[in-house]
Scaffold this motif. Structure first.
Motif, mmCIF file in Angstrom:
data_model
loop_
_atom_site.group_PDB
_atom_site.id
_atom_site.type_symbol
_atom_site.label_atom_id
_atom_site.label_comp_id
_atom_site.label_asym_id
_atom_site.label_seq_id
_atom_site.Cartn_x
_atom_site.Cartn_y
_atom_site.Cartn_z
ATOM 1 N N ASP A 173 0.810 -1.225 0.000
ATOM 2 C CA ASP A 173 0.000 0.000 0.000
ATOM 3 C C ASP A 173 0.839 1.270 0.000
ATOM 4 O O ASP A 173 0.335 2.346 -0.308
ATOM 5 N N ARG A 174 2.101 1.189 0.370
ATOM 6 C CA ARG A 174 2.944 2.381 0.469
ATOM 7 C C ARG A 174 3.526 2.814 -0.871
ATOM 8 O O ARG A 174 4.114 3.886 -0.966
ATOM 9 N N LYS A 175 3.383 2.012 -1.901
ATOM 10 C CA LYS A 175 3.966 2.362 -3.199
ATOM 11 C C LYS A 175 3.300 3.621 -3.751
ATOM 12 O O LYS A 175 2.158 3.929 -3.426
ATOM 13 N N ILE A 176 4.053 4.324 -4.585
ATOM 14 C CA ILE A 176 3.586 5.583 -5.172
ATOM 15 C C ILE A 176 3.799 5.500 -6.672
ATOM 16 O O ILE A 176 4.841 5.022 -7.133
ATOM 17 N N LEU A 177 2.840 5.985 -7.428
ATOM 18 C CA LEU A 177 3.012 6.041 -8.872
ATOM 19 C C LEU A 177 4.200 6.938 -9.206
ATOM 20 O O LEU A 177 4.343 8.024 -8.633
ATOM 21 N N LEU A 178 5.029 6.499 -10.119
ATOM 22 C CA LEU A 178 6.230 7.262 -10.478
ATOM 23 C C LEU A 178 5.878 8.673 -10.927
ATOM 24 O O LEU A 178 6.513 9.636 -10.500
ATOM 25 N N GLU A 179 4.861 8.822 -11.744
ATOM 26 C CA GLU A 179 4.528 10.154 -12.253
ATOM 27 C C GLU A 179 3.963 11.085 -11.183
ATOM 28 O O GLU A 179 3.927 12.291 -11.360
ATOM 29 N N PHE A 222 16.018 7.558 -6.578
ATOM 30 C CA PHE A 222 15.677 8.928 -6.963
ATOM 31 C C PHE A 222 15.613 9.788 -5.711
ATOM 32 O O PHE A 222 15.107 9.347 -4.676
ATOM 33 N N TYR A 223 16.078 11.035 -5.818
ATOM 34 C CA TYR A 223 15.875 11.998 -4.744
ATOM 35 C C TYR A 223 14.447 12.519 -4.850
ATOM 36 O O TYR A 223 13.926 12.716 -5.947
ATOM 37 N N LYS A 224 13.795 12.758 -3.708
ATOM 38 C CA LYS A 224 12.399 13.213 -3.720
ATOM 39 C C LYS A 224 12.220 14.556 -4.416
ATOM 40 O O LYS A 224 11.153 14.843 -4.933
ATOM 41 N N ASP A 225 13.274 15.373 -4.433
ATOM 42 C CA ASP A 225 13.148 16.668 -5.100
ATOM 43 C C ASP A 225 13.208 16.546 -6.619
ATOM 44 O O ASP A 225 13.019 17.520 -7.339
ATOM 45 N N GLY A 226 13.479 15.342 -7.124
ATOM 46 C CA GLY A 226 13.505 15.118 -8.564
ATOM 47 C C GLY A 226 14.776 15.574 -9.254
ATOM 48 O O GLY A 226 14.855 15.558 -10.473
ATOM 49 N N SER A 227 15.779 15.964 -8.478
ATOM 50 C CA SER A 227 17.004 16.499 -9.082
ATOM 51 C C SER A 227 17.752 15.480 -9.939
ATOM 52 O O SER A 227 18.485 15.859 -10.846
ATOM 53 N N PRO A 254 9.038 4.886 -0.981
ATOM 54 C CA PRO A 254 9.862 5.721 -0.108
ATOM 55 C C PRO A 254 10.778 4.831 0.733
ATOM 56 O O PRO A 254 10.337 3.820 1.269
ATOM 57 N N ILE A 255 12.045 5.205 0.847
ATOM 58 C CA ILE A 255 13.009 4.356 1.558
ATOM 59 C C ILE A 255 13.046 4.658 3.053
ATOM 60 O O ILE A 255 13.508 3.834 3.840
ATOM 61 N N ASN A 256 12.535 5.798 3.470
ATOM 62 C CA ASN A 256 12.699 6.235 4.862
ATOM 63 C C ASN A 256 12.165 5.233 5.883
ATOM 64 O O ASN A 256 12.766 5.036 6.936
ATOM 65 N N GLU A 257 11.057 4.580 5.589
ATOM 66 C CA GLU A 257 10.494 3.637 6.554
ATOM 67 C C GLU A 257 11.423 2.431 6.755
ATOM 68 O O GLU A 257 11.588 1.934 7.856
ATOM 69 N N PHE A 258 12.051 1.974 5.700
ATOM 70 C CA PHE A 258 12.973 0.838 5.811
ATOM 71 C C PHE A 258 14.221 1.227 6.600
ATOM 72 O O PHE A 258 14.702 0.449 7.421
ATOM 73 N N VAL A 259 14.712 2.430 6.363
ATOM 74 C CA VAL A 259 15.877 2.914 7.103
ATOM 75 C C VAL A 259 15.519 3.045 8.588
ATOM 76 O O VAL A 259 16.310 2.678 9.456
ATOM 77 N N ASP A 260 14.310 3.521 8.871
ATOM 78 C CA ASP A 260 13.861 3.624 10.267
ATOM 79 C C ASP A 260 13.800 2.254 10.934
ATOM 80 O O ASP A 260 14.183 2.104 12.089
ATOM 81 N N LEU A 306 19.463 10.260 2.048
ATOM 82 C CA LEU A 306 18.886 8.929 1.862
ATOM 83 C C LEU A 306 17.469 8.867 2.409
ATOM 84 O O LEU A 306 16.589 8.247 1.799
ATOM 85 N N GLN A 307 17.242 9.514 3.547
ATOM 86 C CA GLN A 307 15.918 9.497 4.173
ATOM 87 C C GLN A 307 14.854 10.097 3.258
ATOM 88 O O GLN A 307 13.671 9.820 3.409
ATOM 89 N N SER A 308 15.272 10.941 2.343
ATOM 90 C CA SER A 308 14.285 11.556 1.440
ATOM 91 C C SER A 308 14.521 11.076 0.006
ATOM 92 O O SER A 308 14.697 11.874 -0.905
ATOM 93 N N CYS A 309 14.509 9.768 -0.163
ATOM 94 C CA CYS A 309 14.685 9.162 -1.484
ATOM 95 C C CYS A 309 13.564 8.180 -1.779
ATOM 96 O O CYS A 309 12.888 7.693 -0.874
ATOM 97 N N TYR A 310 13.414 7.917 -3.049
ATOM 98 C CA TYR A 310 12.497 6.881 -3.524
ATOM 99 C C TYR A 310 13.321 5.787 -4.193
ATOM 100 O O TYR A 310 14.361 6.056 -4.797
ATOM 101 N N LEU A 311 12.809 4.572 -4.141
ATOM 102 C CA LEU A 311 13.395 3.470 -4.882
ATOM 103 C C LEU A 311 12.405 3.056 -5.966
ATOM 104 O O LEU A 311 11.295 2.623 -5.664
ATOM 105 N N LEU A 312 12.797 3.223 -7.222
ATOM 106 C CA LEU A 312 11.988 2.732 -8.332
ATOM 107 C C LEU A 312 12.163 1.232 -8.378
ATOM 108 O O LEU A 312 13.289 0.733 -8.418
#
Length: 162
Positions: A24-30, A142-147, A86-92, A119-125
């Protein structure tokens, strides 16, 4: 097809991105890089956590756990989209030690170094068109800011907290 999180953590954990397609935590890439969506996702995460808790308590009292079946429409929709996690929950969950400051991302092309905060503010595709990443996989960072949206960190073999 697994990615361990190891190093300066209380618990070394292993990520298996092949099972995230039903998470349920997955997010659409777009939708991942839009600020408005991120606020809604956080609200949905809290609501989903509340529902999981209620369901767990209810099932513990009355019934053994039963997986909710996925409708054919939902299954088809899942297999058509690309998703990030989002990777933050796994790191936590790994419980990073207080003296940790940075992260080494070991890839097939060499090591990448980023801060723990980054790392806390990253996504894993983990899925493109509903299928696991086989080329340069199992995940792309991916960085959450999209950089680095056009140039993600690929070929990730493990994440080492330093």
């Amino acid at each position: 097809m697994i990615v361990p999180i190891i190093g300066n953590v209380t618990y070394s954990i292993t990520l298996d991105p092949t099972v995230w397609i039903f998470d349920d935590r997955k997010i659409l890439l777009e939708e991942a890089f839009t600020e408005r969506e991120n606020v809604q996702v956080e609200e949905n995460e809290l609501e989903n956590a509340s529902k999981r808790w209620s369901r767990a308590v209810y099932q513990q009292k009355i019934n053994p756990p039963v997986n909710k079946s996925i409708s054919r429409f939902e299954r088809e929709k899942i297999l058509e989209n690309s998703y990030v996690m989002p990777i933050n929950e796994f790191v936590d969950h790994a419980e990073v030690n207080e003296n940790a400051t940075d992260v080494t991302i070991v890839t097939s092309k060499g090591d990448e170094h980023i801060s723990l905060e980054a790392l806390q503010s990253c996504y894993l595709l983990f899925a493109v068109d509903g299928k696991p990443l086989k080329e340069e996989g199992p995940v792309h960072l991916f960085y959450k800011d999209g950089s680095n949206k056009d140039n993600p960190i690929t070929g990730i073999e493990k994440i080492v907290i330093n």
